[in-house]
Enzyme design. Sequence first.
Site, PDB file in Angstrom:
ATOM      1  CB  ALA A  57      55.019  14.837  40.584  1.00 50.80           C
ATOM      2  CE1 TYR A 182      49.959  11.733  44.911  1.00 54.33           C
ATOM      3  CE2 TYR A 182      49.858  12.824  42.785  1.00 54.33           C
ATOM      4  CZ  TYR A 182      50.037  11.681  43.536  1.00 54.33           C
ATOM      5  OH  TYR A 182      50.307  10.487  42.910  1.00 54.33           O
ATOM      6  CG  LEU A 301      42.816   6.467  28.726  1.00 60.99           C
ATOM      7  CD1 LEU A 301      41.608   5.628  29.092  1.00 60.99           C
ATOM      8  CD2 LEU A 301      44.078   5.610  28.707  1.00 60.99           C
TER       9      LEU A 301
END
Length: 354
Positions: A57, A182, A301
């Site tokens: 980011a 965000y 994952l």
Amino acid sequence: MPHLFDPITIRDITLRNRIGVTPMCMYSYEDGFSNDWQVIHLGARAIGGAALVISEATAVEARGRITAFDVGLWSDEQVEPLQRVTRAIKSGGAVAGIQIAHAGRKASSNQPWISDKPIPPDQAHGWQGVAPSAIAYRDDYAVPLELSVDEIHSIQDKFCDSAQRALEAGFEWLEIHGAHGYLIHNFYSPISNQRKDEYGGSFENRIRFFLETVQKVRAVWPERLPLTVRISGTDWVEGGWTVEESVELAKALKAEGVDLIDCSSGGNAAGAKISAGPGYQVSISEAVRKGADILTATVGLVTAPEHADAIIRNGRADIVLLGRELLRNPHWPIYAAQALKQPAPIPGQYKRAY
């Protein structure tokens, strides 16, 4: 159906396989400038065989950083250090991607190995975040400033400016960060957006900030290069953003020239209960891929080569992004190819080790 080690071409960019490095914040920079850490960290994953390496980011303005130690692209002076990053990624045989972002109401956080608590605005390395509404992420976060319409448009222009700098830095894959609580996610989720104007209320109004940002970025990002977005497919709480809404959002984003939806989840509701397990977000990718008829990436994952391969073979995603597993083993793609009996992307310099 394609498999994990089939190439994929999007616009004029071809990935050598379907494995990508997901953007992972390193919180290791001063004043937004890239450094040796980022060059070595991302270059190593390219050498390890990933086809796509997406830089973490990258803030479009200083107050849009998650922490004071984030990398940024709000200044022309920040371009040259990132050129070293793209050269390292490309020399390793991968496509260099970047995620441009604004932290919104989750700004002014700490480096996670220091503390999970935010830094108050009146302390060193702290400042006040901004958001669609004056609603704090958690009780210990400062209440963000509610953006005016003029300020909204200014931030959208900053996304455009950062996209142009990313191109100058040599990136060939652009991802707009619209996930994880965000700023863009703050707008489309009803949890964090209680505005009464054209940027709040209805679904159409809540996604307006996202769509307008994409429109402006697509206008400056070359047609030959992929434009992608990351979304949180669900807030994982009652009354929050849903997978069904994500499908409708993806349809609208596709109409604006987005090539791929990177499907993650969560991050906007501090108390969300998430049953995380191997591939726990794959169903989101599959729903968006089929419901919106758009390419998707999945993340979360995925560690076993057979699992990653099955995701691609079964049409549940077009790219598998890995994070923690590639931190533990930068050469995971090579081991995965060997496990799946596919040609392994081994650099010539390393062949003697295999």
